[in-house]
Scaffold this motif. Structure first.
Motif, PDB file in Angstrom:
ATOM      1  N   ALA A   1     -41.997 -19.276  -0.221  1.00 58.55           N
ATOM      2  CA  ALA A   1     -42.447 -18.781  -1.533  1.00 58.55           C
ATOM      3  C   ALA A   1     -42.720 -17.279  -1.497  1.00 58.55           C
ATOM      4  N   ILE A   2     -41.716 -16.519  -1.093  1.00 56.53           N
ATOM      5  CA  ILE A   2     -41.890 -15.070  -1.037  1.00 56.53           C
ATOM      6  C   ILE A   2     -41.590 -14.477  -2.418  1.00 56.53           C
ATOM      7  N   LEU A   3     -42.126 -13.302  -2.696  1.00 56.12           N
ATOM      8  CA  LEU A   3     -42.133 -12.747  -4.047  1.00 56.12           C
ATOM      9  C   LEU A   3     -40.773 -12.740  -4.761  1.00 56.12           C
ATOM     10  N   PRO A   4     -39.693 -12.217  -4.176  1.00 56.86           N
ATOM     11  CA  PRO A   4     -38.418 -12.204  -4.913  1.00 56.86           C
ATOM     12  C   PRO A   4     -37.880 -13.595  -5.224  1.00 56.86           C
ATOM     13  N   VAL A   5     -38.267 -14.580  -4.433  1.00 54.14           N
ATOM     14  CA  VAL A   5     -37.856 -15.966  -4.706  1.00 54.14           C
ATOM     15  C   VAL A   5     -38.620 -16.507  -5.907  1.00 54.14           C
ATOM     16  N   VAL A   6     -39.915 -16.225  -5.956  1.00 52.58           N
ATOM     17  CA  VAL A   6     -40.789 -16.775  -7.000  1.00 52.58           C
ATOM     18  C   VAL A   6     -40.725 -15.980  -8.301  1.00 52.58           C
ATOM     19  N   ARG A   7     -40.730 -14.631  -8.198  1.00 53.91           N
ATOM     20  CA  ARG A   7     -40.824 -13.790  -9.391  1.00 53.91           C
ATOM     21  C   ARG A   7     -39.547 -13.002  -9.705  1.00 53.91           C
ATOM     22  N   GLY A   8     -38.580 -13.015  -8.826  1.00 51.79           N
ATOM     23  CA  GLY A   8     -37.324 -12.322  -9.093  1.00 51.79           C
ATOM     24  C   GLY A   8     -37.256 -10.938  -8.458  1.00 51.79           C
ATOM     25  N   ILE A   9     -36.049 -10.398  -8.374  1.00 47.99           N
ATOM     26  CA  ILE A   9     -35.813  -9.122  -7.700  1.00 47.99           C
ATOM     27  C   ILE A   9     -36.404  -7.950  -8.481  1.00 47.99           C
ATOM     28  N   ASN A  10     -36.241  -7.951  -9.794  1.00 46.13           N
ATOM     29  CA  ASN A  10     -36.725  -6.817 -10.586  1.00 46.13           C
ATOM     30  C   ASN A  10     -38.238  -6.665 -10.481  1.00 46.13           C
ATOM     31  N   HIS A  11     -38.938  -7.783 -10.568  1.00 44.33           N
ATOM     32  CA  HIS A  11     -40.396  -7.753 -10.419  1.00 44.33           C
ATOM     33  C   HIS A  11     -40.771  -7.239  -9.036  1.00 44.33           C
ATOM     34  N   THR A  12     -40.021  -7.652  -8.028  1.00 47.42           N
ATOM     35  CA  THR A  12     -40.277  -7.213  -6.651  1.00 47.42           C
ATOM     36  C   THR A  12     -40.063  -5.712  -6.507  1.00 47.42           C
ATOM     37  N   LYS A  13     -39.063  -5.174  -7.179  1.00 48.51           N
ATOM     38  CA  LYS A  13     -38.815  -3.733  -7.123  1.00 48.51           C
ATOM     39  C   LYS A  13     -39.987  -2.946  -7.724  1.00 48.51           C
ATOM     40  N   TRP A  14     -40.571  -3.480  -8.786  1.00 52.09           N
ATOM     41  CA  TRP A  14     -41.726  -2.803  -9.381  1.00 52.09           C
ATOM     42  C   TRP A  14     -42.915  -2.813  -8.424  1.00 52.09           C
ATOM     43  N   GLN A  15     -43.121  -3.932  -7.758  1.00 49.26           N
ATOM     44  CA  GLN A  15     -44.211  -3.996  -6.773  1.00 49.26           C
ATOM     45  C   GLN A  15     -43.910  -3.093  -5.583  1.00 49.26           C
ATOM     46  N   ASN A  16     -42.654  -3.044  -5.199  1.00 53.18           N
ATOM     47  CA  ASN A  16     -42.229  -2.154  -4.119  1.00 53.18           C
ATOM     48  C   ASN A  16     -42.604  -0.702  -4.446  1.00 53.18           C
ATOM     49  N   LEU A  17     -42.311  -0.300  -5.682  1.00 56.51           N
ATOM     50  CA  LEU A  17     -42.634   1.049  -6.149  1.00 56.51           C
ATOM     51  C   LEU A  17     -44.149   1.277  -6.168  1.00 56.51           C
ATOM     52  N   PHE A  18     -44.881   0.292  -6.622  1.00 62.26           N
ATOM     53  CA  PHE A  18     -46.340   0.406  -6.706  1.00 62.26           C
ATOM     54  C   PHE A  18     -46.957   0.672  -5.328  1.00 62.26           C
ATOM     55  N   TYR A  19     -46.532  -0.079  -4.326  1.00 60.45           N
ATOM     56  CA  TYR A  19     -47.122   0.080  -2.996  1.00 60.45           C
ATOM     57  C   TYR A  19     -46.749   1.414  -2.360  1.00 60.45           C
ATOM     58  N   ILE A  20     -45.549   1.905  -2.625  1.00 63.03           N
ATOM     59  CA  ILE A  20     -45.155   3.210  -2.081  1.00 63.03           C
ATOM     60  C   ILE A  20     -45.971   4.319  -2.736  1.00 63.03           C
ATOM     61  N   VAL A  21     -46.239   4.180  -4.028  1.00 61.01           N
ATOM     62  CA  VAL A  21     -47.120   5.145  -4.720  1.00 61.01           C
ATOM     63  C   VAL A  21     -48.508   5.133  -4.064  1.00 61.01           C
ATOM     64  N   CYS A  22     -48.982   3.968  -3.681  1.00 58.61           N
ATOM     65  CA  CYS A  22     -50.294   3.855  -3.038  1.00 58.61           C
ATOM     66  C   CYS A  22     -50.347   4.569  -1.687  1.00 58.61           C
ATOM     67  N   LEU A  23     -49.188   4.751  -1.055  1.00 57.87           N
ATOM     68  CA  LEU A  23     -49.146   5.455   0.231  1.00 57.87           C
ATOM     69  C   LEU A  23     -49.322   6.971   0.075  1.00 57.87           C
ATOM     70  N   LEU A  24     -48.986   7.500  -1.097  1.00 62.68           N
ATOM     71  CA  LEU A  24     -48.931   8.954  -1.301  1.00 62.68           C
ATOM     72  C   LEU A  24     -50.204   9.707  -0.919  1.00 62.68           C
ATOM     73  N   PRO A  25     -51.386   9.259  -1.327  1.00 66.82           N
ATOM     74  CA  PRO A  25     -52.584  10.059  -1.017  1.00 66.82           C
ATOM     75  C   PRO A  25     -53.109   9.892   0.408  1.00 66.82           C
ATOM     76  N   LEU A  26     -52.685   8.853   1.116  1.00 62.01           N
ATOM     77  CA  LEU A  26     -53.323   8.512   2.388  1.00 62.01           C
ATOM     78  C   LEU A  26     -53.215   9.593   3.473  1.00 62.01           C
ATOM     79  N   PRO A  27     -52.070  10.292   3.623  1.00 60.96           N
ATOM     80  CA  PRO A  27     -52.016  11.337   4.666  1.00 60.96           C
ATOM     81  C   PRO A  27     -53.065  12.416   4.495  1.00 60.96           C
ATOM     82  N   PHE A  28     -53.490  12.691   3.263  1.00 59.80           N
ATOM     83  CA  PHE A  28     -54.457  13.764   3.012  1.00 59.80           C
ATOM     84  C   PHE A  28     -55.858  13.414   3.525  1.00 59.80           C
ATOM     85  N   TYR A  29     -56.101  12.109   3.747  1.00 60.28           N
ATOM     86  CA  TYR A  29     -57.372  11.702   4.341  1.00 60.28           C
ATOM     87  C   TYR A  29     -57.376  11.916   5.856  1.00 60.28           C
ATOM     88  N   LEU A  30     -56.194  12.230   6.401  1.00 54.74           N
ATOM     89  CA  LEU A  30     -56.075  12.513   7.833  1.00 54.74           C
ATOM     90  C   LEU A  30     -55.850  14.009   8.053  1.00 54.74           C
TER      91      LEU A  30
END
Length: 304
Positions: A216-245
């Motif tokens: 029951a992984i995300l693209p199986v349950v919710r589809g590829i397009n929905h997974t791409k949006w989540q993929n984008l969301f998590y990469i955006v979440c990575l953006l500020p983290l290097p500045f804390y280091l």
């Protein structure tokens, strides 16, 4: 005639050893195991760096932590193979694992996974209790909460599984110093968030296999397009983290930010790319190199 038989026997012995090595690598998911060792070492190294401690003075703890955590992680991966033998037989990329082919009995694999986990925990008891706790959290989350509970039932299984991989730098850091420090927390967050798009790439690339196996992984349950949006969301979440280091210096922040921006652009491009499997394959390769470069860079910049 005798020489011919001896030659044939040597060929068979070499083939047997080759098959055994292949089975062991498959059982321990070699690349996955190695990719989890690097963050442990990075956590250890940065703990030494930020506490101004000597590597040689703490060599014993470093070795115990690396060996112990590797054994526990290896044990968890072996137990995952033991439990998932039924669905591994359905998937093309896992159907040659020894738990599927029968070259290793399921009972042996179960006992091996338990033994490795116990020995690893015992070794870590000679470091700090905090390191043991983080190790156990990672092991329990991967074996029970992810493998046995969430993987086949819920689309959020990737979130659950990501916890087990993300604690690895905390294990390394806490073996030498308290992990209640900004740096190990950011290391945890980077790994936790990174695992989401990394796993999504694998799932999209092998979508038909995951469907056939009933995972029951995300693209199986919710589809590829929905997974791409989540993929984008998590990469955006990575953006500020290097500045804390920022204590790792401008070189690290610049390179880490460029890695994040490039990944962000490629993630957006995925919505326009017709060949989704090709996009997922490139996304996967990038994610593997991304984390290897980032965690190696954290070590390298401490020398300058």
């Amino acid at each position: 005639m005798m020489a011919s038989q001896e030659k044939t026997g040597k060929v068979l012995d070499v083939q047997h050893v080759t098959n055994l090595v292949t089975d062991v690598k498959s059982l321990f998911k070699g690349l996955v195991l190695l990719s989890n060792v690097l963050p442990v070492f990075t956590g250890l190294w940065l703990a030494l760096y930020f506490t101004n401690a000597s590597f040689l003075d703490h060599l014993g703890v470093v070795l115990l932590t690396l060996i112990g955590s590797t054994l526990v992680m290896g044990g968890a991966l072996v137990l995952n193979n033991w439990y998932d033998a039924d669905i591994d037989s359905v998937m093309e990329r896992t159907k040659n694992r020894p738990t599927v082919t029968g070259t290793m009995s399921l009972k042996f694999v179960l006992l091996l996974g338990i033994a490795l986990s116990v020995v690893g925990i015992v070794l870590l008891l000679f470091t700090t209790m905090e390191a043991v706790i983080y190790t156990f959290i990672g092991w329990f989350t991967y074996v029970f909460l992810y493998t046995m509970w969430a993987k086949r039932r819920y689309a959020f299984n990737t979130v659950v599984g990501s916890v087990s991989g993300a604690v690895t730098p905390l294990i390394g850091w806490s073996a030498l110093d308290s992990s209640f420090h900004l740096v190990p927390i950011i290391l945890f967050l980077i790994l936790f968030i990174w695992q989401m798009p990394h796993t999504f790439a694998i799932a999209i690339k092998k979508l038909d296999e995951y469907k056939a196996a009933g995972v029951a992984i995300l693209p199986v349950v919710r589809g590829i397009n929905h997974t791409k949006w989540q993929n984008l969301f998590y990469i955006v979440c990575l953006l500020p983290l290097p500045f804390y280091l920022n204590s790792l210096g401008p070189t690290f922040i610049t390179i880490a930010t460029l890695l994040n921006i490039f990944w962000l652009f490629f993630s957006v491009y995925g919505f326009f790319m017709k060949d989704t499997v090709k996009w997922a394959r490139i996304n996967f390769i990038y994610s593997v190199n991304y984390i290897a470069i980032l965690y190696t860079l954290m070590i390298v910049v401490t020398f300058f």
